[in-house]
Design an enzyme around this catalytic site. Structure first.
Site, mmCIF file in Angstrom:
data_model
loop_
_atom_site.group_PDB
_atom_site.id
_atom_site.type_symbol
_atom_site.label_atom_id
_atom_site.label_comp_id
_atom_site.label_asym_id
_atom_site.label_seq_id
_atom_site.Cartn_x
_atom_site.Cartn_y
_atom_site.Cartn_z
ATOM 1 N N GLY A 26 0.761 -1.200 0.147
ATOM 2 C CA GLY A 26 -0.069 -0.044 -0.088
ATOM 3 C C GLY A 26 0.854 1.246 -0.026
ATOM 4 O O GLY A 26 0.619 2.272 0.963
ATOM 5 N N SER A 28 1.196 3.359 -2.786
ATOM 6 C CA SER A 28 1.166 4.374 -3.598
ATOM 7 C C SER A 28 0.517 5.803 -3.069
ATOM 8 O O SER A 28 0.562 6.655 -3.742
ATOM 9 C CB SER A 28 -0.074 3.881 -4.704
ATOM 10 O OG SER A 28 -1.365 3.345 -3.805
ATOM 11 N N GLY A 30 -0.123 7.928 0.913
ATOM 12 C CA GLY A 30 -0.150 8.072 2.170
ATOM 13 C C GLY A 30 0.891 7.793 3.088
ATOM 14 O O GLY A 30 1.968 7.994 2.641
ATOM 15 N N ILE A 31 0.612 6.835 4.122
ATOM 16 C CA ILE A 31 1.855 6.243 5.068
ATOM 17 C C ILE A 31 2.636 5.510 4.232
ATOM 18 O O ILE A 31 4.039 5.696 4.714
ATOM 19 C CB ILE A 31 1.024 5.781 6.257
ATOM 20 C CG1 ILE A 31 0.297 6.889 7.319
ATOM 21 C CG2 ILE A 31 1.916 4.980 7.124
ATOM 22 C CD1 ILE A 31 -0.469 6.034 8.085
ATOM 23 N N SER A 147 -2.987 0.495 14.404
ATOM 24 C CA SER A 147 -3.861 2.015 14.624
ATOM 25 C C SER A 147 -4.146 2.241 16.068
ATOM 26 O O SER A 147 -4.087 1.120 16.966
ATOM 27 C CB SER A 147 -5.190 1.862 13.738
ATOM 28 O OG SER A 147 -5.930 2.784 14.367
ATOM 29 N N TYR A 160 -12.874 -2.532 11.998
ATOM 30 C CA TYR A 160 -11.483 -1.875 11.662
ATOM 31 C C TYR A 160 -10.665 -2.066 13.165
ATOM 32 O O TYR A 160 -9.584 -2.348 13.003
ATOM 33 C CB TYR A 160 -11.498 -0.501 11.378
ATOM 34 C CG TYR A 160 -10.142 0.108 11.009
ATOM 35 C CD1 TYR A 160 -9.551 0.083 10.067
ATOM 36 C CD2 TYR A 160 -9.763 1.069 12.297
ATOM 37 C CE1 TYR A 160 -8.358 0.723 9.869
ATOM 38 C CE2 TYR A 160 -8.650 1.541 11.762
ATOM 39 C CZ TYR A 160 -7.997 1.525 10.521
ATOM 40 O OH TYR A 160 -6.422 2.156 10.547
#
Ligand code: NAP
Length: 252
Positions: A26, A28, A30-31, A147, A160
């Site tokens: 992941g 591409s 943001g973090i 998170s 989540y």
């Protein structure tokens, strides 16, 4: 979908027999994107994983001299294809994740399953694919992005929060299992970070979250990436099984 952008086509020597290699899922946006940039600055050759945003991932890979490879992390076959294309990975950052803001009573079984498929099964698929090389080398770095909600729990984000809590259990247990193999496993638990993931929240909601944060603001992807960079470095050689809040104090 498996796309290769950037430096695919380089010889084995050019592809990192000298440089260590990191894979960020992941990456591409943001973090994950910030992690890829930080690890590249640290001297890693970085595999930029993405699901849909081939163009953004390819542009980043070209800029940092890495390679972009598309794979839905929830799909073990796609993850295996990605590792076959990427080669041996020395540092793995399990960052790809999705969120769902809904009452628990409105969350369908399919939605629950999808959250776990990406956030938890995704980490399983990535780690399983990375481990043979790490175990053989008796060294490796694994960083999992959980998170603050996985620690504190969030109303209207039960699926989540539960998936992110699973990742903290995975981190601690796997750190114990892999310690004798010289592999560290750590977890970062970001607070509220200014990325697309929070785009659905209005200005008022974001201001309230900033107010609840002792440092009185949202975090940046770069601030999370700094900690990930440390955990992937030689400097963190005696750090394993830790859940590190990067949250401006929100998780206290
Ligand atoms: P984001 O801006 O929404 O970016 C998500 C990234 O994950 C994108 O690169 C996306 O790829 C990729 N992705 C999503 N599903 C994927 C899949 N099935 N397979 C492969 N890649 C996939 O999210 P973010 O805020 O940077 O969050 C990154 C991580 O930090 C997540 O695990 C999230 O739960 C965690 N986190 C975020 C916050 C926050 O406040 N932002 C707080 C705590 C924890 P495409 O671009 O190709 O779609």
């Amino acid at each position: 979908m498996t796309g290769l952008e950037g430096s695919a086509g380089l010889s084995a020597a050019e592809r990192g027999t000298v440089m260590k290699k990191a894979l960020v899922s992941g990456a591409s946006r943001g973090i994950g994107r910030a992690c890829a940039e930080a690890l590249s600055a640290d001297g890693f050759r970085v595999v930029v994983n993405y699901r849909e945003n081939r163009e953004k991932a390819g542009e980043l890979a070209r800029r940092i001299g890495g390679e972009a490879i598309g794979a839905d992390v929830s799909d073990p076959t796609a993850v295996k294809r990605m590792f076959d294309a990427a080669g041996d990975i020395d540092a793995l950052v399990c960052n790809a994740g999705i969120a769902l803001q809904k009452l628990f009573t409105d969350t369908s079984y399919e939605e629950w399953r999808r959250i776990f498929a990406v956030n938890v099964d995704g980490a399983y698929n990535l780690i399983r694919a990375a481990l043979p090389h790490m175990i053989h080398e008796k060294r490796g770095r694994i960083v999992i992005v959980s998170s603050v909600w996985g620690v504190r729990g969030a109303s209207c984000e039960v699926a989540y929060s539960a998936s992110k809590a699973a990742l903290t259990g995975l981190t601690r247990a796997l750190a114990k299992e892999l310690g004798p193999s010289g592999i560290t496993v750590n977890c970062v638990a970001p607070g509220v970070i200014d990325t697309d993931m929070n785009a659905a929240l209005d200005t008022e909601a974001l201001a309230e979250l900033a107010d609840e944060t002792p440092l009185c603001r949202l975090g940046t992807p770069e601030e999370v990436a700094e900690v990930v960079s440390f955990l992937c470095s030689e400097k963190a050689g005696f750090v394993t099984g830790q859940i590190i809040g990067v949250d401006g104090g929100f998780g206290m």
